[in-house]
Design a protein around this motif. Structure first.
Motif, mmCIF file in Angstrom:
data_model
loop_
_atom_site.group_PDB
_atom_site.id
_atom_site.type_symbol
_atom_site.label_atom_id
_atom_site.label_comp_id
_atom_site.label_asym_id
_atom_site.label_seq_id
_atom_site.Cartn_x
_atom_site.Cartn_y
_atom_site.Cartn_z
ATOM 1 N N PRO A 139 4.078 -3.557 17.663
ATOM 2 C CA PRO A 139 3.917 -2.678 18.846
ATOM 3 C C PRO A 139 4.137 -3.400 20.173
ATOM 4 O O PRO A 139 4.762 -2.867 21.083
ATOM 5 C CB PRO A 139 2.469 -2.180 18.706
ATOM 6 N N VAL A 140 3.658 -4.659 20.271
ATOM 7 C CA VAL A 140 3.848 -5.422 21.505
ATOM 8 C C VAL A 140 5.321 -5.726 21.722
ATOM 9 O O VAL A 140 5.855 -5.582 22.834
ATOM 10 C CB VAL A 140 3.017 -6.713 21.461
ATOM 11 N N GLN A 141 6.027 -6.125 20.651
ATOM 12 C CA GLN A 141 7.446 -6.426 20.792
ATOM 13 C C GLN A 141 8.257 -5.180 21.122
ATOM 14 O O GLN A 141 9.189 -5.229 21.933
ATOM 15 C CB GLN A 141 7.968 -7.064 19.499
ATOM 16 N N LEU A 142 7.892 -4.058 20.513
ATOM 17 C CA LEU A 142 8.601 -2.821 20.824
ATOM 18 C C LEU A 142 8.378 -2.408 22.271
ATOM 19 O O LEU A 142 9.315 -1.978 22.965
ATOM 20 C CB LEU A 142 8.144 -1.705 19.875
ATOM 21 N N TYR B 71 14.570 -3.126 28.226
ATOM 22 C CA TYR B 71 15.768 -2.289 28.153
ATOM 23 C C TYR B 71 15.875 -1.374 29.363
ATOM 24 O O TYR B 71 16.943 -1.235 29.970
ATOM 25 C CB TYR B 71 15.722 -1.469 26.868
ATOM 26 N N VAL B 72 14.743 -0.788 29.761
ATOM 27 C CA VAL B 72 14.755 0.095 30.933
ATOM 28 C C VAL B 72 15.060 -0.702 32.200
ATOM 29 O O VAL B 72 15.856 -0.272 33.046
ATOM 30 C CB VAL B 72 13.402 0.822 31.051
ATOM 31 N N GLN B 73 14.457 -1.878 32.328
ATOM 32 C CA GLN B 73 14.726 -2.705 33.503
ATOM 33 C C GLN B 73 16.177 -3.160 33.549
ATOM 34 O O GLN B 73 16.799 -3.183 34.613
ATOM 35 C CB GLN B 73 13.793 -3.912 33.508
ATOM 36 N N SER B 74 16.742 -3.515 32.382
ATOM 37 C CA SER B 74 18.145 -3.923 32.362
ATOM 38 C C SER B 74 19.065 -2.768 32.724
ATOM 39 O O SER B 74 20.075 -2.958 33.415
ATOM 40 C CB SER B 74 18.504 -4.473 30.983
ATOM 41 N N LEU B 75 18.715 -1.557 32.297
ATOM 42 C CA LEU B 75 19.507 -0.394 32.682
ATOM 43 C C LEU B 75 19.463 -0.175 34.188
ATOM 44 O O LEU B 75 20.499 0.087 34.831
ATOM 45 C CB LEU B 75 19.010 0.848 31.943
ATOM 46 N N GLN B 76 18.274 -0.282 34.762
ATOM 47 C CA GLN B 76 18.153 -0.100 36.207
ATOM 48 C C GLN B 76 18.908 -1.193 36.961
ATOM 49 O O GLN B 76 19.605 -0.901 37.946
ATOM 50 C CB GLN B 76 16.669 -0.101 36.596
ATOM 51 N N ALA B 77 18.770 -2.454 36.503
ATOM 52 C CA ALA B 77 19.486 -3.544 37.179
ATOM 53 C C ALA B 77 21.003 -3.384 37.041
ATOM 54 O O ALA B 77 21.751 -3.618 37.995
ATOM 55 C CB ALA B 77 19.040 -4.895 36.598
ATOM 56 N N THR B 78 21.445 -2.965 35.866
ATOM 57 C CA THR B 78 22.881 -2.766 35.672
ATOM 58 C C THR B 78 23.410 -1.648 36.548
ATOM 59 O O THR B 78 24.496 -1.751 37.138
ATOM 60 C CB THR B 78 23.162 -2.458 34.192
ATOM 61 N N GLN B 79 22.634 -0.560 36.649
ATOM 62 C CA GLN B 79 23.052 0.537 37.512
ATOM 63 C C GLN B 79 23.094 0.119 38.968
ATOM 64 O O GLN B 79 24.022 0.483 39.718
ATOM 65 C CB GLN B 79 22.093 1.732 37.336
#
Length: 306
Positions: A65-68, A75-83
């Motif tokens: 659960p912690v790793q997920l 993943y969400v932060q990388s999406l925001q940074a990529t955008q």
């Protein structure tokens, strides 16, 4: 007597075990024995291996659960940074396209004006890439060592710059290495030009003016038109630095009534503290035409009088 009322447990005399003090001594001796045995003979290593093997599936399940959650947040932060990077890249591309069109037009106008005025073409400066290896050991100077030397064609006095502006000048050349004095060194001076006003001046290195070092415009009159934010570039009149290279930006101007000159501090545009890859330029004097020898005045001969 009814059967439910009989006392079936053993009397307290038979249920009485070791005293708490005896238990403490026994457990303490056992713990001390196990620690000594483990330290000297490693008797608990197999037991530790077995316990670790048995507990690994439980640990893996507990960590999922912690790793997920960590993976999802990353993943969400990388999406925001990529955008965000994509939006910035698109905006930069639009600005570059606009500047490219304007630059092309200016180049055509510049070519036409030079042809009209019969001016010589702008000097092109040869450059070679180099990597900063380390800083010099002298704590009183601001110098770095690059991995290009005399065998690569580096000459003393060659200007050095990074992707942001002028970094310094080559002061010593070895067969495989070169020593570069940064522009914030107190012995380094660069003739500069104020892009906004066109006024010429000279910058002097000042390593103690700021935590990362700075440069200072000295001997500037107090009433000179210098403002914070002015961009300074190389003027090219020294025969070393090609004209138009960004050097620094004015960050503070102090004008005093009791002083004729103003104190002007500038922030270098180059990364004087963290530069890794630089460009070593050829000195401008190598491309300038030779200075003509002075001709004797009419009616006079060299070495004699009329």
């Amino acid at each position: 007597m009814p059967p439910g009322t009989l006392e079936r447990s053993a009397p307290s005399f038979f249920r009485h075990g070791p005293s708490p003090r005896a238990r403490l001594l026994l457990y303490g001796a056992l713990a001390l024995f196990l620690m000594v045995a483990d330290a000297r003979f490693h008797v608990t290593e197999p037991l530790r291996a077995v316990v670790a093997t048995l507990l690994y599936p439980l640990q893996w399940v507990a960590q999922q659960p912690v790793q997920l959650a960590t993976y999802g947040a990353g993943y969400v932060q990388s999406l925001q940074a990529t955008q965000h990077d994509l939006d910035e890249t698109r905006r930069s591309m639009a600005e570059m396209a606009l500047r490219a069109g304007q630059t092309e037009q200016l180049l055509r106008e510049n070519t036409q004006l030079r042809e009209l005025l019969a001016l010589r073409e702008r000097l092109t400066t040869a450059a070679r890439a180099a990597q900063v290896l380390y800083d010099t050991a002298d704590p009183y100077t601001r110098r770095v060592i690059v991995d290009q030397g005399q065998l690569a064609g580096v000459e003393p006095g060659s200007p050095v710059m990074d992707a942001y502006g002028v970094l310094g000048q080559v002061t010593r050349v070895y067969p495989l290495l070169s020593e570069v004095t940064l522009l914030i060194d107190r012995d380094q001076t660069i003739p500069v030009l104020n892009v906004r006003t066109g006024a010429r001046s000279v910058t002097y290195g000042d390593p103690l003016a700021a935590p990362g070092g700075a440069v200072e415009l000295r001997f500037t009159p107090g009433n000179a038109d210098v403002q914070e934010g002015d961009l300074l570039t190389t003027s090219g009149i020294d025969g070393v630095y090609p004209p138009g290279l960004p050097v620094a930006r004015v960050v503070r101007v102090e004008r005093r009534a009791d002083s004729t000159f103003a104190r002007i501090w500038c922030e270098p545009l180059a990364r004087v503290q963290g530069a890794r890859h630089v460009m070593v330029l050829q000195p401008l004097k190598a491309e300038l035409p030779e200075r003509p020898e002075p001709q004797p005045a009419p009616g006079k001969k060299r070495g004699g009088r009329k």
